[in-house]
Design a protein around this motif. Structure first.
Motif, PDB file in Angstrom:
ATOM      1  N   ARG A  63       0.791  -1.217   0.000  1.00  0.00           N
ATOM      2  CA  ARG A  63       0.000   0.000   0.000  1.00  0.00           C
ATOM      3  C   ARG A  63       0.833   1.282   0.000  1.00  0.00           C
ATOM      4  N   GLU A  64       2.095   1.208   0.404  1.00  0.00           N
ATOM      5  CA  GLU A  64       2.926   2.409   0.424  1.00  0.00           C
ATOM      6  C   GLU A  64       4.014   2.375  -0.634  1.00  0.00           C
ATOM      7  N   VAL A  65       4.811   1.278  -0.659  1.00  0.00           N
ATOM      8  CA  VAL A  65       5.897   1.192  -1.641  1.00  0.00           C
ATOM      9  C   VAL A  65       5.328   1.047  -3.051  1.00  0.00           C
ATOM     10  N   LEU A  66       4.448   0.077  -3.236  1.00  0.00           N
ATOM     11  CA  LEU A  66       3.877  -0.173  -4.563  1.00  0.00           C
ATOM     12  C   LEU A  66       2.589   0.607  -4.803  1.00  0.00           C
ATOM     13  N   ASN A  67       1.789   0.765  -3.743  1.00  0.00           N
ATOM     14  CA  ASN A  67       0.450   1.372  -3.878  1.00  0.00           C
ATOM     15  C   ASN A  67      -0.292   0.708  -5.031  1.00  0.00           C
ATOM     16  N   LEU A  68      -0.351  -0.612  -4.963  1.00  0.00           N
ATOM     17  CA  LEU A  68      -0.744  -1.452  -6.082  1.00  0.00           C
ATOM     18  C   LEU A  68      -2.215  -1.284  -6.453  1.00  0.00           C
ATOM     19  N   THR A  69      -2.461  -1.173  -7.753  1.00  0.00           N
ATOM     20  CA  THR A  69      -3.836  -1.129  -8.254  1.00  0.00           C
ATOM     21  C   THR A  69      -4.375  -2.548  -8.362  1.00  0.00           C
ATOM     22  N   SER A  70      -5.627  -2.660  -8.792  1.00  0.00           N
ATOM     23  CA  SER A  70      -6.267  -3.979  -8.817  1.00  0.00           C
ATOM     24  C   SER A  70      -5.909  -4.795 -10.051  1.00  0.00           C
ATOM     25  N   SER A  71      -5.404  -4.139 -11.111  1.00  0.00           N
ATOM     26  CA  SER A  71      -5.067  -4.872 -12.331  1.00  0.00           C
ATOM     27  C   SER A  71      -4.072  -4.071 -13.161  1.00  0.00           C
ATOM     28  N   ILE A  72      -3.515  -4.729 -14.177  1.00  0.00           N
ATOM     29  CA  ILE A  72      -2.534  -4.071 -15.033  1.00  0.00           C
ATOM     30  C   ILE A  72      -3.191  -2.993 -15.901  1.00  0.00           C
ATOM     31  N   GLU A  73      -4.505  -3.112 -16.146  1.00  0.00           N
ATOM     32  CA  GLU A  73      -5.187  -2.079 -16.919  1.00  0.00           C
ATOM     33  C   GLU A  73      -5.244  -0.753 -16.182  1.00  0.00           C
ATOM     34  N   GLU A  74      -5.219  -0.805 -14.838  1.00  0.00           N
ATOM     35  CA  GLU A  74      -5.249   0.410 -14.021  1.00  0.00           C
ATOM     36  C   GLU A  74      -3.807   0.798 -13.688  1.00  0.00           C
ATOM     37  N   ARG A  75      -3.210   1.586 -14.543  1.00  0.00           N
ATOM     38  CA  ARG A  75      -1.805   1.947 -14.343  1.00  0.00           C
ATOM     39  C   ARG A  75      -1.620   2.914 -13.193  1.00  0.00           C
ATOM     40  N   GLY A  76      -2.582   3.774 -12.942  1.00  0.00           N
ATOM     41  CA  GLY A  76      -2.449   4.742 -11.869  1.00  0.00           C
ATOM     42  C   GLY A  76      -1.417   5.815 -12.200  1.00  0.00           C
ATOM     43  N   ASP A  81      -2.428 -13.618  -6.624  1.00  0.00           N
ATOM     44  CA  ASP A  81      -3.738 -14.175  -6.984  1.00  0.00           C
ATOM     45  C   ASP A  81      -4.318 -13.562  -8.248  1.00  0.00           C
ATOM     46  N   TYR A  82      -3.636 -12.591  -8.806  1.00  0.00           N
ATOM     47  CA  TYR A  82      -4.143 -11.898  -9.993  1.00  0.00           C
ATOM     48  C   TYR A  82      -3.713 -12.641 -11.249  1.00  0.00           C
ATOM     49  N   ILE A  83      -4.666 -12.916 -12.143  1.00  0.00           N
ATOM     50  CA  ILE A  83      -4.396 -13.566 -13.422  1.00  0.00           C
ATOM     51  C   ILE A  83      -4.399 -12.498 -14.511  1.00  0.00           C
ATOM     52  N   TYR A  84      -3.318 -12.422 -15.272  1.00  0.00           N
ATOM     53  CA  TYR A  84      -3.181 -11.407 -16.300  1.00  0.00           C
ATOM     54  C   TYR A  84      -4.150 -11.656 -17.448  1.00  0.00           C
ATOM     55  N   PRO A  85      -4.591 -10.592 -18.106  1.00  0.00           N
ATOM     56  CA  PRO A  85      -5.402 -10.783 -19.328  1.00  0.00           C
ATOM     57  C   PRO A  85      -4.548 -11.365 -20.447  1.00  0.00           C
ATOM     58  N   ARG A  86      -5.189 -11.915 -21.444  1.00  0.00           N
ATOM     59  CA  ARG A  86      -4.481 -12.586 -22.517  1.00  0.00           C
ATOM     60  C   ARG A  86      -3.532 -11.637 -23.265  1.00  0.00           C
ATOM     61  N   TRP A  87      -3.926 -10.386 -23.461  1.00  0.00           N
ATOM     62  CA  TRP A  87      -3.078  -9.453 -24.200  1.00  0.00           C
ATOM     63  C   TRP A  87      -1.759  -9.217 -23.476  1.00  0.00           C
ATOM     64  N   ALA A  88      -1.759  -9.256 -22.137  1.00  0.00           N
ATOM     65  CA  ALA A  88      -0.528  -9.054 -21.381  1.00  0.00           C
ATOM     66  C   ALA A  88       0.427 -10.229 -21.583  1.00  0.00           C
ATOM     67  N   GLU A  89      -0.137 -11.437 -21.668  1.00  0.00           N
ATOM     68  CA  GLU A  89       0.701 -12.604 -21.940  1.00  0.00           C
ATOM     69  C   GLU A  89       1.309 -12.513 -23.342  1.00  0.00           C
ATOM     70  N   VAL A  90       0.520 -12.038 -24.307  1.00  0.00           N
ATOM     71  CA  VAL A  90       1.031 -11.872 -25.666  1.00  0.00           C
ATOM     72  C   VAL A  90       2.192 -10.884 -25.668  1.00  0.00           C
ATOM     73  N   VAL A  91       2.042  -9.785 -24.938  1.00  0.00           N
ATOM     74  CA  VAL A  91       3.119  -8.797 -24.837  1.00  0.00           C
ATOM     75  C   VAL A  91       4.373  -9.443 -24.248  1.00  0.00           C
ATOM     76  N   GLY A  92       4.193 -10.272 -23.229  1.00  0.00           N
ATOM     77  CA  GLY A  92       5.327 -10.954 -22.619  1.00  0.00           C
ATOM     78  C   GLY A  92       6.073 -11.839 -23.605  1.00  0.00           C
ATOM     79  N   HIS A  93       5.316 -12.612 -24.382  1.00  0.00           N
ATOM     80  CA  HIS A  93       5.956 -13.481 -25.371  1.00  0.00           C
ATOM     81  C   HIS A  93       6.640 -12.669 -26.468  1.00  0.00           C
ATOM     82  N   LEU A  94       6.044 -11.548 -26.836  1.00  0.00           N
ATOM     83  CA  LEU A  94       6.679 -10.689 -27.840  1.00  0.00           C
ATOM     84  C   LEU A  94       7.987 -10.105 -27.313  1.00  0.00           C
ATOM     85  N   ILE A  95       8.047  -9.836 -26.010  1.00  0.00           N
ATOM     86  CA  ILE A  95       9.286  -9.350 -25.402  1.00  0.00           C
ATOM     87  C   ILE A  95      10.382 -10.401 -25.542  1.00  0.00           C
TER      88      ILE A  95
END
Length: 574
Positions: free
Chosen positions: A169-182, A504-518
């Motif tokens: 909550r302080e160091v990361l201040n993590l959002t609920s998903s990768i779509e919410e970049r903050g 516990d968060y499962i990435y959306p399919r597009w994020a996995e595609v980005v990972g493989h492209l990397i």
């Protein structure tokens, strides 16, 4: 005015830098290999894959895979002494390996500083009068927050430790998903700027200054690890953790994942296949003893990891005893081991600020020298291949400044509130996994089969003399054992791809595609450049014979010949 009698101005080529002593390479290489992964990733892998059983697999792969790869890479750079790209130019069809390694190092240079930024923040906060991860009186804490003392009696599924809330909550201040970049975390951006300034000041003059600094950053953390380990061994319950650490759960050796995990960790930790060792080897004297260095790197890396395991597991045993629970309950996976569990345990000791500051200083120093080498390798590649930068008086300083600014900006998405999700993608698909093992496989095939092992052994003999038993061992390793192991692991990775997760968060399919492209963005250069080379050769010569001939390298008559100045002058000035 007649100026015809004047002689043309001499054009002086700057000598390629080299190590000042034979020990410089070993210290820098060990500093590069011994990094953050030795403290937080190695104990985590031991915890996951069977304690002592994992140690057996780890040591075995160090001998069968890493040592042969280190000998190959160091000797390749030392043989050519002309940089990464020109080293692989001797095997034209595999020149794409150099570009793949360059791209991978660039991505590592973007990702690795994120860990150092987190370490720097924890180090600074360690000097607080009251450690922020040891209490629940902060603005980021929730009603579910409890201190580690309260966890001993009141822990339940609906509560969070103070250290966990500080991290999330302080160091990361993590959002609920990768779509919410903050938004960007301003404090992390500030720490990032500070670190990149340190990187620049420590490397802007090349290996001449960075080597002196690495002598400190490579040796001091080893002493600090010993101090922390000794203190950890005196804690109540330490024996419980050590028993878990050292007891081999042999049933784990029956699982393929244990062997893959061990090989991945030993590769990730020692750093072969990235190309950095080829660059560092290029600064060696032609007759430098790289055999000694290859074994020294693996041995130093293993004992550092092994010692850090004592510190971590004895502390986990202490936490389990303090909370009257099991080690499984107190241990966390991923970076949480270093940024949640360990600082939480240190907060219980007398003088907690001292021990926390010492721990995070150790992590900082371990990471700094690894980052120095990665950056120096990238800059050296640019200097070796861009003549206009190399010949300009301030070319290196300007190019390096621009490069560092670009790399820092590319890392900013990992300092947003959703940055941890981006970092997990980079960690999963850049520095380890199938792409690293693909490069390792191609290296062995290129040298042992295309260049020809016997020819390469002749080059080794010219450099270091004939080593008893070395020829047979390297021949078997480079031709069969090492590439077979690495190729099988590539197959395993590609055949067991699972959904990408962050806790516990499962990435959306597009994020996995980005990972493989990397991953593909680096590997694609190997088949891509090979195909381009084939087409060029067929168009120019009509046959492919040249692809299987490499440039014949001879022992230089004067190993310091790079220092000779090339002068463009008339016959009267010679």
């Amino acid at each position: 005015m007649d100026l015809s009698h004047r002689k043309p101005k001499a054009i002086v080529r700057k000598a390629r830098p080299k190590w000042q002593t034979s020990w410089d390479f070993m210290v820098v290489a060990i500093g590069y290999a011994v990094g953050l992964g030795n403290v937080w990733r190695f104990p985590q892998m031991c915890f996951k894959y069977g304690g002592g059983a994992f140690l057996v697999a780890y040591l075995l792969f160090g001998i069968l895979v890493v040592v042969p790869l280190l000998v190959l890479e160091i000797s390749l750079g030392q043989k050519s002494r002309s940089g990464l790209v020109k080293s692989w130019s001797e095997i034209p069809i595999f020149k794409g390996i150099a570009f793949a390694q360059f791209v991978m190092m660039l991505m590592m240079d973007t990702m690795y500083p994120v860990l150092l930024v987190w370490c720097l923040k924890f180090f600074v906060k360690s000097f607080s009068a009251e450690l922020p991860w040891a209490n629940c009186n902060n603005e980021w804490n929730t009603a579910a927050c409890i201190t580690v003392e309260q966890m001993k009696h009141n822990a339940s599924n609906g509560t969070n430790s103070a250290a966990t809330e500080y991290w999330k909550r302080e160091v990361l201040n993590l959002t609920s998903s990768i779509e919410e970049r903050g938004s960007l975390k301003s404090d992390l951006v500030m720490y990032s700027c500070i670190l990149w300034l340190i990187f620049y000041l420590c490397t802007f003059r090349g290996i001449k200054t960075s080597t002196k600094i690495v002598y400190v950053t490579a040796t001091l953390p080893l002493l600090l690890i010993v101090v922390i380990t000794v203190r950890s061994l005196t804690l109540e319950g330490a024996w419980m953790g050590l028993t878990y650490y050292l007891t081999p759960r042999l049933e784990k050796l029956m699982e393929v994942s244990t062997w893959v995990g061990a090989c991945s960790q030993v590769m990730f930790s020692n750093g072969p296949a990235l190309g950095s060792m080829i660059v560092l080897g290029g600064f060696n004297d032609y007759h430098h003893n790289f055999w000694r260095d290859a074994f020294a790197i693996v041995i130093a890396n293993f004992f550092t990891s092994f010692t850090a395991g004592f510190a971590v597991f004895s502390t986990l045993g202490y936490m389990a005893t303090y909370q009257n629970t099991t080690i499984h309950e107190v241990a966390t996976s991923g970076p949480g081991l270093a940024f949640v569990t360990y600082p939480e345990a240190l907060s219980l000791l007398p003088l907690p600020q001292l021990w926390c500051a010492m721990f995070f200083l150790t992590l900082l120093l371990l990471g700094l020298d690894s980052q120095f080498v990665l950056l120096e390798a990238v800059v050296a590649i640019i200097m070796d291949n861009v003549r206009s930068i190399r010949e300009h008086r301030y070319g290196r300083h300007i190019a390096q400044f621009v490069l560092f600014v670009i790399l820092m900006l590319l890392g900013l998405p990992m300092f947003t509130q959703g940055g941890a999700y981006v970092f997990e993608i980079m960690s999963r698909y850049v520095g380890s996994g199938w792409c690293l093992f693909t490069i390792a496989t191609c290296e062995c095939v290129a040298v042992a089969w295309f260049y020809g092992f016997e020819r390469y052994w002749e080059d080794i003999v010219k450099m270091t003399g004939d080593r008893w038993g070395g020829r047979i061992w390297l021949k078997v390793s480079w031709r069969f054992v090492t590439p077979t192991i690495t190729a099988l692991i590539v197959i395993y990775y590609l055949s067991t791809i699972e959904p990408l997760r962050y806790q516990d968060y499962i990435y959306p399919r597009w994020a996995e595609v980005v990972g493989h492209l990397i991953s593909i963005s680096s590997i694609i250069f190997i088949p891509g450049y090979a195909l381009l080379t084939v087409l060029r050769t067929l168009k120019k010569e009509g046959k492919l014979t040249k692809l299987f001939r490499s440039i014949k390298t001879e022992e230089p008559e004067n190993v310091d010949q790079e220092n000779v100045q090339l002068k463009n002058c008339d016959s009267d000035s010679v």
